[in-house]
Design a protein around this motif. Sequence first.
Motif, PDB file in Angstrom:
ATOM      1  N   MET A   1      26.991  11.148  15.576  1.00  0.00           N
ATOM      2  CA  MET A   1      25.982  11.298  16.517  1.00  0.00           C
ATOM      3  C   MET A   1      26.577  11.717  17.545  1.00  0.00           C
ATOM      4  N   HIS A   2      26.020  12.454  18.545  1.00  0.00           N
ATOM      5  CA  HIS A   2      26.358  12.996  19.897  1.00  0.00           C
ATOM      6  C   HIS A   2      26.327  12.048  21.055  1.00  0.00           C
ATOM      7  N   PRO A   3      27.165  12.032  21.920  1.00  0.00           N
ATOM      8  CA  PRO A   3      27.076  11.172  22.986  1.00  0.00           C
ATOM      9  C   PRO A   3      25.743  11.089  23.845  1.00  0.00           C
ATOM     10  N   ILE A   4      25.199  12.250  23.804  1.00  0.00           N
ATOM     11  CA  ILE A   4      23.998  12.489  24.726  1.00  0.00           C
ATOM     12  C   ILE A   4      22.965  11.686  23.994  1.00  0.00           C
ATOM     13  N   ILE A   5      22.958  11.751  22.735  1.00  0.00           N
ATOM     14  CA  ILE A   5      21.613  10.881  22.072  1.00  0.00           C
ATOM     15  C   ILE A   5      21.996   9.291  22.256  1.00  0.00           C
ATOM     16  N   ILE A   6      23.299   8.753  22.325  1.00  0.00           N
ATOM     17  CA  ILE A   6      23.686   7.633  22.624  1.00  0.00           C
ATOM     18  C   ILE A   6      23.246   7.407  24.033  1.00  0.00           C
ATOM     19  N   SER A   7      23.567   8.262  24.919  1.00  0.00           N
ATOM     20  CA  SER A   7      23.241   7.910  26.583  1.00  0.00           C
ATOM     21  C   SER A   7      21.655   7.875  26.594  1.00  0.00           C
ATOM     22  N   SER A   8      20.797   8.706  25.840  1.00  0.00           N
ATOM     23  CA  SER A   8      19.276   8.558  26.136  1.00  0.00           C
ATOM     24  C   SER A   8      19.041   7.238  25.241  1.00  0.00           C
ATOM     25  N   ILE A   9      19.485   6.576  24.278  1.00  0.00           N
ATOM     26  CA  ILE A   9      18.954   5.382  23.820  1.00  0.00           C
ATOM     27  C   ILE A   9      19.498   4.198  24.984  1.00  0.00           C
ATOM     28  N   VAL A  10      20.613   4.574  25.314  1.00  0.00           N
ATOM     29  CA  VAL A  10      21.211   3.299  26.326  1.00  0.00           C
ATOM     30  C   VAL A  10      20.159   3.310  27.768  1.00  0.00           C
ATOM     31  N   ALA A  11      19.888   4.598  28.061  1.00  0.00           N
ATOM     32  CA  ALA A  11      19.189   5.035  29.323  1.00  0.00           C
ATOM     33  C   ALA A  11      17.754   4.206  28.958  1.00  0.00           C
ATOM     34  N   LYS A  12      16.957   4.650  27.745  1.00  0.00           N
ATOM     35  CA  LYS A  12      15.825   3.900  27.602  1.00  0.00           C
ATOM     36  C   LYS A  12      15.833   2.383  27.501  1.00  0.00           C
ATOM     37  N   SER A  13      16.788   1.995  26.877  1.00  0.00           N
ATOM     38  CA  SER A  13      16.789   0.367  26.911  1.00  0.00           C
ATOM     39  C   SER A  13      16.898  -0.219  28.238  1.00  0.00           C
ATOM     40  N   GLY A  14      17.196   0.532  29.311  1.00  0.00           N
ATOM     41  CA  GLY A  14      17.553  -0.017  30.566  1.00  0.00           C
ATOM     42  C   GLY A  14      18.583  -1.057  30.793  1.00  0.00           C
TER      43      GLY A  14
END
Length: 151
Positions: A1-14
């Motif tokens: 999994m790419h770090p950008i996908i993880i970043s988006s998950i973290v950003a959406k979770s607040g």
Amino acid sequence: MHPIIISSIVAKSGIPDIQEIKKIGRGKILIEAKSATAANRLVDNPAFTKHNLKAFIPAFRVLREGVIQDVPTELELDYIRRNIESPGIKILEIFREVFLFKTRHEVRPFIPKSRICFKCYRAEHVAKVCKSSPRCLYCENNVYNAEEPCP
């Protein structure tokens, strides 16, 4: 999994207080939090399980072991435990032992044998490097020969 996908998950979770997200190996992403509270919130976040991901804090980030050298062995462990200070770090345990093949061994002080020069009979050097003239072991005068023994 790419770090950008993880970043988006973290950003959406607040989750606030994220310092950096980077790939550290095959299938592993490192997320550095600014505080222990933020790291704990990150681990407990249900967004990761929803995406079939697992978040955890490695033990080496939580517990550390260290060695303090040059502490006199005469000091009792209880005395050290009462007087040791470490700002911001809680000391859980102190001991004077080592493990060899998973067997615990106590560490005792090493007391080297004193070196004696067999030329001048003084301590802390050997005859090979002695710069003094030969002396008698008993009377410290000049060396005597077999015909004239030490009085």
